[in-house]
Design an enzyme around this catalytic site. Structure first.
Site, PDB file in Angstrom:
ATOM      1  N   PRO A 111       0.800  -1.232   0.000  1.00 13.28           N
ATOM      2  CA  PRO A 111       0.000   0.000   0.000  1.00 13.28           C
ATOM      3  C   PRO A 111       0.829   1.278   0.000  1.00 13.28           C
ATOM      4  O   PRO A 111       0.411   2.288  -0.578  1.00 13.28           O
ATOM      5  CB  PRO A 111      -0.838  -0.130   1.280  1.00 13.28           C
ATOM      6  CG  PRO A 111      -0.978  -1.606   1.465  1.00 13.28           C
ATOM      7  CD  PRO A 111       0.349  -2.180   1.044  1.00 13.28           C
ATOM      8  N   TYR A 112       1.989   1.251   0.652  1.00 13.26           N
ATOM      9  CA  TYR A 112       2.842   2.441   0.645  1.00 13.26           C
ATOM     10  C   TYR A 112       3.242   2.802  -0.777  1.00 13.26           C
ATOM     11  O   TYR A 112       3.053   3.937  -1.242  1.00 13.26           O
ATOM     12  CB  TYR A 112       4.078   2.202   1.508  1.00 13.26           C
ATOM     13  CG  TYR A 112       5.130   3.278   1.385  1.00 13.26           C
ATOM     14  CD1 TYR A 112       4.829   4.611   1.679  1.00 13.26           C
ATOM     15  CD2 TYR A 112       6.434   2.971   0.977  1.00 13.26           C
ATOM     16  CE1 TYR A 112       5.791   5.606   1.566  1.00 13.26           C
ATOM     17  CE2 TYR A 112       7.402   3.954   0.869  1.00 13.26           C
ATOM     18  CZ  TYR A 112       7.077   5.261   1.153  1.00 13.26           C
ATOM     19  OH  TYR A 112       8.030   6.245   1.039  1.00 13.26           O
ATOM     20  N   GLY A 113       3.785   1.822  -1.523  1.00 12.91           N
ATOM     21  CA  GLY A 113       4.183   2.069  -2.899  1.00 12.91           C
ATOM     22  C   GLY A 113       3.007   2.414  -3.793  1.00 12.91           C
ATOM     23  O   GLY A 113       3.098   3.277  -4.674  1.00 12.91           O
TER      24      GLY A 113
END
Length: 407
Positions: A212-214
């Site tokens: 989710p960060y990327g």
């Protein structure tokens, strides 16, 4: 019954009773109040913010005013320091959920002159606050660092990451559009590439983020790129995708100080230092069965001093109606085992290491090809000695065992 000769002494309705004997005392009070009021007005007029006349609220020839979002954080504070050293005017906006007021105070102490640095406590997820900040300040450029930024945490709290990274970036862009701010330097990440089939990673490497960060960062990039192409935007955009950040200010003025509750999600350097300081019993290395030479992950470690230098060069090279996308790394991958060995040497402590299963959302090997940024921005990483970068950061950690202290 009131005698007639006493009725004349009663005050009429709606009128104040006046005693001539108190006149001198009342006049003295009135004069003192007038003097005090005049003094207050004079002092207020000397304030740079009186009547909206703050130096931060107007453009000045030869002065570039940069909004640094997340400027109280690790990378943002180092970027603010570099900008201030280079005579930029800086406004830091941070809600201190991840940043440290101690970093801001350190900067304020270094640059106390009026018109150099201001700090605004605000949440970039609050549209009214963001619009107010842009309405009251004359920004020439935005360096957008503010973001939650832990891969592991993003797999546990994905909605938080999409809101904090993607949605907040949208609000920043809307405010920039409304107030005519045309230059954006965006802090992105190599996590947008996911796990490419071949190394090294170039800017043309397909982006298939796996956590989710990327994903949130790539969505923010896509929004920025779409907006920059829209009619009348005239945006000057630089997107910097950087790799694993280490180190600290060589002169020891700033360092990395994550909140204690976030240490388990933090950078490996922070965990190494915590282990060396005895804050934690040892270092936990997650993943020893990756398809690499020693079974541990391979990463490209970029010193924070080099990283902020790339941001300043990007700012200087930003041009209207142009978008620059750059990887910021050394071009060399180091394994986690190599990193731990370097940390042991830098700290002089034989850190205990425990090897565990892989961390969710991680990938085996990531390192950059910095050819494009070398050629177009004349930028090359200078601090490439892993042990030396860790030694510099370790000196700050030893002298700040509790980080910056309480906010």
């Amino acid at each position: 019954m009131i005698p007639l000769n006493r009725r004349a002494s009663l005050p009429r309705a709606g009128m104040e009773y006046f005693d001539a004997r108190r006149k001198p005392h009342n006049v003295g009070k009135i004069i003192a109040a007038l003097v005090l009021t005049a003094l207050c007005i004079f002092v207020l007029k000397q304030s740079p913010s009186f009547g909206g006349n703050s130096v931060f609220s107007r453009h000045e020839p030869g002065v570039t005013h940069v909004l640094v979002t997340g400027g109280a954080g690790y990378i943002g504070s180092h970027a603010s320091l570099r900008l201030l050293k280079d005579n930029y005017r800086v406004t830091i906006v941070d809600n201190l959920s991840r940043g440290n007021m101690g970093a801001v105070k350190a900067l304020q102490k270094l640059f106390p002159q009026p018109g150099r640095l201001q700090f605004i406590f605000a949440d970039l997820g609050d549209q009214k606050s963001v619009n107010k900040i842009f309405a009251e300040n004359a920004f020439d450029a935005v360096m957008h660092f503010a973001a939650v930024a832990y891969v592991g945490e993003s797999t546990l709290e994905p909605l938080r990451y999409y809101h904090n990274i993607t949605s907040n970036t949208l609000l920043i862009l809307e405010a920039m559009a409304s107030h005519g701010v045309k230059t954006l330097i965006y802090s992105s990440t190599c996590a947008t590439y996911g796990e490419p089939e071949k190394m090294p990673i170039t800017e043309a490497t397909p982006q298939f983020p796996i956590n989710p960060y990327g994903k949130a960062k790539k969505m923010a990039e896509d929004i920025i790129l779409d907006f920059s192409k829209s009619k009348g935007a005239d945006m000057a955009v630089m997107i910097l995708r950087y790799f694993n950040v280490i180190g600290s200010d060589p002169e020891g003025r700033l360092g990395e100080a994550p909140r204690p509750e976030l240490r388990e999600h933090g950078r490996i350097s922070g965990a190494c230092f915590d282990a060396a300081l005895g804050v934690i019993p040892g270092l936990k290395v997650k993943g020893t069965d990756y398809p690499t030479a020693d079974g541990t992950c391979i990463r490209d470690y970029i010193d924070v001093t080099d990283l902020v230098d790339a941001h300043v060069k990007a700012l200087n090279k930003a041009e209207p109606r142009k978008v620059g996308i750059y990887n910021v790394g050394t071009g060399r991958g180091r394994s986690v085992r190599e990193f731990v060995d370097a940390c042991k040497k830098a700290t002089g402590v034989d850190i205990k290491v425990e090897y565990l299963n892989r961390r969710p959302g991680d990938y085996a090997e990531v390192y950059s090809d910095p050819t494009k940024i070398n050629k177009e921005l004349n930028w090359t990483a200078q601090y490439t000695d892993l042990k030396e970068s860790l030694s510099v950061a370790w000196r700050w950690q030893k002298s700040h065992p509790h980080g910056y202290g309480t906010n």
